[in-house]
Scaffold this active site. Structure first.
Site, PDB file in Angstrom:
ATOM      1  CG  ASP A  23      -2.001   1.079   1.311  1.00 59.34           C
ATOM      2  OD1 ASP A  23      -2.816   1.074   0.329  1.00 59.34           O
ATOM      3  OD2 ASP A  23      -1.570   2.066   2.254  1.00 59.34           O
TER       4      ASP A  23
ATOM      5  CD  GLU B 157      -1.990   2.306  -3.511  1.00 60.67           C
ATOM      6  OE1 GLU B 157      -3.136   2.938  -3.917  1.00 60.67           O
ATOM      7  OE2 GLU B 157      -1.461   2.357  -2.562  1.00 60.67           O
TER       8      GLU B 157
HETATM    9  C1  GLC Z   1      -4.170   3.130  -0.526  1.00 59.04           C
HETATM   10  C2  GLC Z   1      -5.363   2.213  -0.421  1.00 59.04           C
HETATM   11  C3  GLC Z   1      -6.511   3.136  -0.106  1.00 59.04           C
HETATM   12  C4  GLC Z   1      -6.113   3.960   1.397  1.00 59.04           C
HETATM   13  C5  GLC Z   1      -4.712   4.552   1.353  1.00 59.04           C
HETATM   14  C6  GLC Z   1      -4.372   4.826   2.496  1.00 59.04           C
HETATM   15  O1  GLC Z   1      -4.293   3.989  -1.643  1.00 59.04           O
HETATM   16  O2  GLC Z   1      -5.567   1.670  -1.567  1.00 59.04           O
HETATM   17  O3  GLC Z   1      -7.399   2.196   0.164  1.00 59.04           O
HETATM   18  O4  GLC Z   1      -6.999   4.575   1.768  1.00 59.04           O
HETATM   19  O5  GLC Z   1      -3.899   3.724   0.787  1.00 59.04           O
HETATM   20  O6  GLC Z   1      -3.879   3.682   3.082  1.00 59.04           O
END
Ligand code: GLC
Ligand code: CA
Length: 535
Positions: free
Chosen positions: A201, A275
């Site tokens: 994440d 991500e």
């Molecule tokens: C990422 C997750 C999202 C979350 C954010 C903060 O973007 O996919 O759902 O709100 O991180 O952890």
């Protein structure tokens, strides 16, 4: 030994645990609910599941606010349930990816509670980003939270802590070695429990620079980072070139260390996908250098219009950029953070695009419910739970629409998802899109996905590069028809509003318009559809 690791060209199914299946009637999906429905997942023809967080959490941000990364939140079950899930998945030949959230903890994590108690200058506070207020009492800098409002919150003794997201999600200080040690422990914890890898994440966010400085245009930057705000491309790009809290060089050191841990599990072929929303796109390739992570999400298709020229460009770019580091791209049309693809570009278009990307080299990600063709749920403001809705005082509607639970069977909402009251209402209009209905309809989206994934596995996996077919030579106007050849298969997507008569030899093996599309007779590729032809 098989030299191609399982993840190279995998199909990975993302499960948002709260929305998948509720086993105990409390209205929220849970781990036993997932375990009991893994056969459905396996029958789709995917290689792996990725589970969004199910760890101990006050659930202010859908579990991305982790209070104990090495335990299961009671709403989802317990560690035994996690083990049972992993065991069952492996029996069904499904790999399991866990979500790891290294940018921040929840304010309910022990460390944060200890930091509040220990006071300024303490080693406990040093695990987060605590700073004194400016002499005029304002926060240490002018950064804006990604969920709206200031990215600093003041505590009782006057210090502020940094949170790029909700105030309940204090950012961790990755210059503190406790943080690194603790995450290494967490990675090993889940690997030892049996998971096959991780989705990381906010992988680009861990390292911050210039915390002591104001950003020259914090509002511009915050708008540039929001996908729901339109902005002139050049202005946006200029702002995104250098974000003091994203994509700093230091993050790569962290992933090099993690890679060594993954590799220490040897032939288990542990993988991780980042991500990382970064700009320019070439920066994403740094995350998948040989000694770092295995995959990085390509988010282009989450926002791309259904436009031939645009799609051609982003697909070509992604393939080419990944090739420079010897990696393969990833393709995702939907996830838990963005509007569902059927809502964003339309139903027919979303099926056409899915069938198109399933033929591309690399890994395809499917967000649970996408295989049913679900649109976003229609919610009223009183249903909403996303912190971005509250922090922006309703200006940002938030991501709940994509998180509405799955409809399983029956005629009446909540369609078997729960025997109780679902945590988000499931629209009655979804009655034709239940798993039960689509299962028995040969032309359903569900069966399109199943057939496509079976054909992908049979004809396409490992068949290497694509060769674009020039639309002119096929008799189409530029951008109205995209075609490529890969191995034994040729793929055509008609993006126009007219049916297209294709002069091309071969046997059609699948159409996003279902089995009724009679290409063999008329050689027509229907408007807004994709077909695969076996040469
Ligand atoms: C990422 C997750 C999202 C979350 C954010 C903060 O973007 O996919 O759902 O709100 O991180 O952890
Ligand atoms: Ca439940």
């Amino acid at each position: 030994m098989n030299s191609t690791p399982w993840w190279k060209e995998a199909v990975i199914y993302q499960i948002y645990p709260r929305s998948f299946y509720d086993s105990n009637g409390d209205g929220e999906g849970d781990l036993p609910g997932i375990t009991s429905h893994l056969e459905y997942v396996q029958a789709l023809g995917v290689d792996a599941i990725w589970l969004s967080p199910f760890y101990t959490s006050p659930n202010k941000d859908g579990g991305y606010d982790v209070a104990d990364p090495r335990d299961v939140d009671p709403r989802f079950g317990d560690l035994e349930d996690a083990k049972a899930l992993i065991k069952r998945a492996h029996e069904l030949n499904l790999r399991v990816l866990a979500d790891i959230v290294p940018n921040h903890f929840s304010d309910q994590h022990e460390w944060f509670k200890a930091a509040l108690k220990a006071g300024r200058g303490s080693p406990e506070r040093n695990r987060f980003h605590f700073y004194d207020a400016n002499p005029d009492g304002t926060p240490p800098n002018n950064w804006i939270s990604l969920f709206g409002g200031p990215s600093w919150t003041q505590v009782e003794d006057g210090q502020f802590y940094l949170h790029l997201f909700d105030s309940s999600q204090p950012d961790l200080n990755w210059e503190n070695s406790d943080v690194n040690t603790d995450f290494e422990t967490t990675l090993r914890f889940w690997l030892d429990l049996g998971v096959d890898g991780f989705r990381i994440d906010v992988a680009h966010g861990l390292v911050k620079e210039d915390i002591g400085k104001n950003h020259p245009d914090p509002t511009g930057l915050s708008n540039a980072l929001r996908l729901d705000i339109e902005m002139e491309t050049e202005a946006r790009n200029a702002l995104l070139e250098s974000v003091p809290y994203f994509d700093r060089q230091g993050v790569h050191e962290i992933y090099r260390r993690w890679r060594k841990i993954f590799d220490s599990y040897g032939d288990r072929d542990v993988m991780a996908v980042a991500e990382a929303w970064v700009h320019p796109p070439v920066n994403a390739t740094r995350y998948v250098r040989a000694d770092e992570l295995h995959q990085v999400f390509n988010f282009d298709l989450l926002t791309a219009p259904f436009d031939g020229n645009f799609l051609f460009d982003v697909i070509t770019r992604s393939i080419e950029l990944n090739a420079t580091v010897n990696a393969l791209p990833t393709w995702a049309l939907s996830n838990h953070d963005s509007p569902r693809v059927a809502t964003r570009i339309g139903a027919l278009e979303s099926h056409a695009l899915a069938l198109f990307v399933f033929a591309l080299p690399g890994s395809a990600y499917i967000f649970a419910g996408q295989e049913l063709g679900l649109p976003d749920g229609e919610l009223s403001d009183s249903d909403r739970q996303d912190p971005s809705f509250f922090r922006s005082h309703g200006a940002i509607k938030g991501r709940d629409g994509a998180r509405v639970p799955l409809p399983w069977h029956g005629e009446i909402t909540p369609f078997g998802f729960t025997t109780g009251r679902p945590w988000l209402p499931i629209n009655q209009s979804w009655s034709a899109m239940t798993v039960e209905k689509e299962d028995s309809d040969a032309d359903s989206v569900l069966n399109l996905y199943r057939n496509a994934l079976a054909l992908r596995a049979h004809h396409l996996a490992g068949s290497g590069h694509i060769e674009w077919l020039e639309s002119h030579s096929l008799g189409a106007k530029h951008g109205e028809l995209l075609g490529f050849k890969r191995g034994a298969v040729s793929v055509f997507m008609n993006l126009s509003h007219e049916d297209f008569v294709l002069g091309y030899e071969g046997q059609i093996i699948i159409s996003s318009r279902g089995s009724s599309a009679d290409f063999a007779q008329s050689r027509v590729v229907p408007a807004r559809s994709t077909i695969w032809i076996l040469n």
